[in-house]
Design an enzyme around this catalytic site. Sequence first.
Site, PDB file in Angstrom:
ATOM      1  N   TYR A   1      -5.237   9.396   0.347  1.00 24.73           N
ATOM      2  CA  TYR A   1      -4.978   8.039   0.818  1.00 24.73           C
ATOM      3  C   TYR A   1      -6.285   7.277   1.036  1.00 24.73           C
ATOM      4  O   TYR A   1      -6.451   6.154   0.543  1.00 24.73           O
ATOM      5  CB  TYR A   1      -4.178   8.098   2.119  1.00 24.73           C
ATOM      6  CG  TYR A   1      -4.085   6.778   2.843  1.00 24.73           C
ATOM      7  CD1 TYR A   1      -3.384   5.704   2.311  1.00 24.73           C
ATOM      8  CD2 TYR A   1      -4.708   6.601   4.089  1.00 24.73           C
ATOM      9  CE1 TYR A   1      -3.299   4.494   2.974  1.00 24.73           C
ATOM     10  CE2 TYR A   1      -4.623   5.396   4.762  1.00 24.73           C
ATOM     11  CZ  TYR A   1      -3.921   4.348   4.200  1.00 24.73           C
ATOM     12  OH  TYR A   1      -3.855   3.142   4.857  1.00 24.73           O
TER      13      TYR A   1
ATOM     14  N   ASP B   1      -9.238   2.535   8.064  1.00 21.80           N
ATOM     15  CA  ASP B   1     -10.302   3.309   8.713  1.00 21.80           C
ATOM     16  C   ASP B   1     -10.441   4.705   8.112  1.00 21.80           C
ATOM     17  O   ASP B   1     -11.448   5.389   8.334  1.00 21.80           O
ATOM     18  CB  ASP B   1     -10.038   3.423  10.213  1.00 21.80           C
ATOM     19  CG  ASP B   1      -8.677   4.027  10.537  1.00 21.80           C
ATOM     20  OD1 ASP B   1      -7.754   3.957   9.694  1.00 21.80           O
ATOM     21  OD2 ASP B   1      -8.521   4.563  11.648  1.00 21.80           O
TER      22      ASP B   1
ATOM     23  N   ALA C   1       0.840  -1.201   0.000  1.00 20.69           N
ATOM     24  CA  ALA C   1       0.000   0.000   0.000  1.00 20.69           C
ATOM     25  C   ALA C   1       0.870   1.244   0.000  1.00 20.69           C
ATOM     26  O   ALA C   1       2.014   1.221   0.473  1.00 20.69           O
ATOM     27  CB  ALA C   1      -0.933   0.021   1.218  1.00 20.69           C
TER      28      ALA C   1
END
Length: 319
Positions: A147, A124, A82
């Site tokens: 992001y 989250d 990521a």
Amino acid sequence: MIERHRILVTGARGQVGRELCRVLGPLGDVYASARRRTDIVYQGGAYQEGAYQDIDLDITCADAISRVFAEVRPHYVINAAAYTAVDDAEAAPLDAALVNAEAARYLVNACERYRTCLVHYSTDYVFDGDGSSPYTETARTAPLNVYGRTKREGELAVLASAIPHLVLRTGWVYAAHGRNFVRTMQRVARGNNAIQVVADQFGTPTWARSLAELTGLLLSKAISYGDAWLNDRQGLYHACAPDYTNWFELACAAIEVVAGPTRAAQVQPITTDEYPLPARRPAWSVMDSGALLTVFGLRLPPWRVQLAQMLADQEIMAA
């Protein structure tokens, strides 16, 4: 002779990726992939478990993914790669999108060709933070930053696919290695400068080892019960502690261990407005992980337990 399962881990140089390589060895042959080969797994003593093969893979290149899939023919792919530099992503949205979204689509396409199961991690930060109770998997998403938006796109690519899949949302990940909040606080605490930490952002800190071990348990169940079992349970799950905290409280807990209670008491709480950053953060990104417990009978430990385990592990490594 029974064929061993082949498990491809992407992002193996990262916090979660390293821990996955450490814990997945007993489940099959682990292929630890990253853009550049490196010493991924802890070496020596109790820190190396199972076997793995270190391979090069740039997941932003569809052809590279195709070549690795043709060579490895994995039964399971764990996508721990990521673009996690939240503030840098604001200035490099195309880079973030390539790693977090487009690469997820490339992996989905390859998994569809080889009928491979995909476990994908998300964040989250797909939420806007306007809530006041823990977010469930069905809660509305509205990311505040690049992001979060690109990770949401990656989620959707996996969830819309026809392959067996699990998307695990987590948050505030830290480890005894790599760049993360806990290690930063420990380093700063050893100095004499004043420490100010935001106290009005709430979330669920997650030790990378705990997340990797949870993933290993899920994978073990999938291997034991088969594709049909996983197909009935595939989808999106929140993988986080059952309780929550804020950055200030987390900093105090980490600093107390390495610098003592006196130094921890010197940490000053501040507001988000007092510490502006390029990327907006959700004030409330607390997630409800009840579905994971209901469906799989699994849950992560409370955040203080995870932190204590990580700090104890860190002391063993330093001994």
